[in-house]
Design a protein around this motif. Sequence first.
Motif, mmCIF file in Angstrom:
data_model
loop_
_atom_site.group_PDB
_atom_site.id
_atom_site.type_symbol
_atom_site.label_atom_id
_atom_site.label_comp_id
_atom_site.label_asym_id
_atom_site.label_seq_id
_atom_site.Cartn_x
_atom_site.Cartn_y
_atom_site.Cartn_z
ATOM 1 N N ALA A 37 5.142 -10.735 11.657
ATOM 2 C CA ALA A 37 4.379 -10.540 10.429
ATOM 3 C C ALA A 37 5.301 -10.708 9.225
ATOM 4 O O ALA A 37 6.491 -10.394 9.292
ATOM 5 C CB ALA A 37 3.762 -9.136 10.412
ATOM 6 N N LEU A 40 7.199 -7.015 4.073
ATOM 7 C CA LEU A 40 6.575 -6.469 2.878
ATOM 8 C C LEU A 40 7.425 -6.790 1.658
ATOM 9 O O LEU A 40 8.617 -6.496 1.635
ATOM 10 C CB LEU A 40 6.411 -4.961 3.037
ATOM 11 C CG LEU A 40 5.541 -4.260 1.999
ATOM 12 C CD1 LEU A 40 4.108 -4.762 2.074
ATOM 13 C CD2 LEU A 40 5.579 -2.748 2.210
ATOM 14 N N SER A 43 5.081 -11.320 -0.783
ATOM 15 C CA SER A 43 3.965 -11.772 -1.612
ATOM 16 C C SER A 43 3.328 -10.570 -2.285
ATOM 17 O O SER A 43 3.378 -9.437 -1.776
ATOM 18 C CB SER A 43 2.924 -12.518 -0.777
ATOM 19 O OG SER A 43 2.286 -11.637 0.133
ATOM 20 N N GLN A 45 0.093 -10.182 -2.657
ATOM 21 C CA GLN A 45 -1.117 -9.795 -1.942
ATOM 22 C C GLN A 45 -0.816 -8.788 -0.842
ATOM 23 O O GLN A 45 -1.593 -7.844 -0.623
ATOM 24 C CB GLN A 45 -1.782 -11.050 -1.352
ATOM 25 C CG GLN A 45 -3.159 -10.796 -0.749
ATOM 26 C CD GLN A 45 -4.145 -10.257 -1.754
ATOM 27 O OE1 GLN A 45 -4.130 -10.664 -2.913
ATOM 28 N NE2 GLN A 45 -5.003 -9.347 -1.323
ATOM 29 N N ALA A 46 0.285 -8.969 -0.131
ATOM 30 C CA ALA A 46 0.647 -8.007 0.917
ATOM 31 C C ALA A 46 0.928 -6.632 0.317
ATOM 32 O O ALA A 46 0.551 -5.598 0.886
ATOM 33 C CB ALA A 46 1.865 -8.518 1.685
ATOM 34 N N GLU A 49 -2.467 -5.007 -0.611
ATOM 35 C CA GLU A 49 -3.186 -4.481 0.559
ATOM 36 C C GLU A 49 -2.518 -3.207 1.072
ATOM 37 O O GLU A 49 -3.195 -2.294 1.528
ATOM 38 C CB GLU A 49 -3.227 -5.548 1.658
ATOM 39 C CG GLU A 49 -4.113 -6.730 1.322
ATOM 40 C CD GLU A 49 -5.556 -6.315 1.033
ATOM 41 O OE1 GLU A 49 -6.050 -5.384 1.696
ATOM 42 O OE2 GLU A 49 -6.172 -6.916 0.138
ATOM 43 N N HIS A 50 -1.193 -3.145 0.999
ATOM 44 C CA HIS A 50 -0.483 -1.927 1.425
ATOM 45 C C HIS A 50 -0.808 -0.765 0.492
ATOM 46 O O HIS A 50 -0.957 0.379 0.935
ATOM 47 C CB HIS A 50 1.020 -2.189 1.463
ATOM 48 C CG HIS A 50 1.812 -1.064 2.061
ATOM 49 N ND1 HIS A 50 2.179 0.062 1.342
ATOM 50 C CD2 HIS A 50 2.293 -0.872 3.314
ATOM 51 C CE1 HIS A 50 2.857 0.875 2.108
ATOM 52 N NE2 HIS A 50 2.949 0.342 3.316
#
Length: 433
Positions: A37, A40, A43, A45-46, A49-50
Motif C-alpha cells: 500500500a 501515508l 498523496s 487524498q490518502a 481519508e486517514h
Amino acid sequence: MKSPFAVAALRLPRPAALVLALALTGGSAWSQAMPEAPALGASAQALIEHARQGNPGFAAARAEASAARERVSPAGALPDPRFELELMDATNTMSGRSASLLPGQVGETRYRITQPLPGWGKRELAVKAAEAQATRADAMRDAAWTELAARIEALWLRYYAADRERVLNREALSLLQGLEELSLARYELGLLPQQAVLRMQREITAQRLALVEVEQRRTGLAAGLNGLLGRAHDAPLAAPADPPPLPEGLGPGALFEAAASANPEVQVAANGIDVARAERARTYQDRLPDFAVGVTNNRPDEGKASWDVMFEVMIPLQQASRRAREREAEYMLLAAEARREDARARASGELGSAWSMYAQGRETLRLLGHTLLPQAQATRDASRAALASGTVDFDSVIEAERQLIDIRMRQLQTELETRLALTEIRKLTGEFK
C-alpha cells in the motif's frame, strides 16, 4: 520429480493453494503476491481519508450530527404520564386515631394517573423541527469536513513544495560545488582571482543555509499534518509524490453556480432557514391549548372504593408573552434568510478571488515553463561554454546559475500558489464533500 506437497498444491483450489504456499514459505509468497500500500503522506487524498477516522474535531462533529438525528424520534413522543398519591385526612381527625403517612391508614387514599396531551398538530411540528435541526447538524458536519479536508490538502501542498524546494536546493548546491572545484583549479593555475573563489564559497554557504531552512520548514509542516491526522507530531510521513496535473477548461460560470448552491456554509445557512420556519410554526401553534386526561382511584378508610375521571385544558391566557415569542420567531427567520444571502455573497467574493489567482497562476506557469526557464537554461549553458573558452569571467557564470535557481524557485512557488487557489475553489464549491 515433483514433491508430494507440490502435487497437493496443484490439486487444491487457488485460495487453498495460496494458504499452503504461505505455510511452506513462511509468508514470503504473500508479501510477493500482495502489492504494498502507498505510504501515508505520498498523496493528499490518502491523508484526507486517514483524517476521516483519526481527526478528533471531525469525530466531535460527526457525533453531534448523530446526536441531533437521535432527537427526532423523542420529539414526537407523548410526555410521560404522572402518578400522584394523595392522603386525605392524614391527621385522622375524623377517626380519632393518630396521624399517619401510610396509604390505607388515613381517612382516604387517592391514586391518580395523569397523561398530558399536546394540542392538535404540535407533535408533528415538533418532529419537523427536530428533523430540520438534524439536517442542519448534518450540513454543519459536512462543512467541518470540507474545512478540514481543505486544510489538509493546503498543508500537504506546502509540504510537497518544501520537499521539492529541498531537491532544488540540493541540485543547486551540487552545481555550485562543481563550480567551486573548477574555480579552485583555475585559481591554482593563476587564471582566476581570489575574489571569484571567495564569492563562489559565499554562494555555497548561502545555499547551505537555505537548505537548512527548508529542512526545518518541511519538518514543521509534517508535524502540522500529523496533528490534523490525530497522530504524534513526529510520526513518519512518506515523501510526497507529484500531484495530479492542473485541470484544463475550468470555467468560472459553473463554479459560481456551484458556490451559490453547494457551498457548505450556504448549505448550513439554508438549513438554518428550515429550522427557523419550523420553530415559527411551532410558536404559532402554541395558540392552541394543551390537554391532560387522568383517572383517580379513591379508597376511603371505611366505605367502598370509587373511580374519578379527569379532563384538563390549558388555557392560553398569556397573550402578551405569546405574541412576543411569535415576533421573535419572525425575526429569527429574517436573520436566517439574511445569513444565507451573506453566505452566498461571501462565497461568491472568495471564489472570484481564488479564480483570479488560479487563472493568473496558470498563465504565469505557462510563461515560466515555455519562455523564461528555457531562456535561463540557455544562458547558463552559454556562459559555461564561454567560460571554457575564456571569453567571460567567472562572475557571469555564477550570475547565470543564480538566475536559473531563482526562476526554478519562482516556478515552484507559483505552482504552489496556483494549487492552493485550486484547493480554495474546491472548498468553496463543496467538492470535498
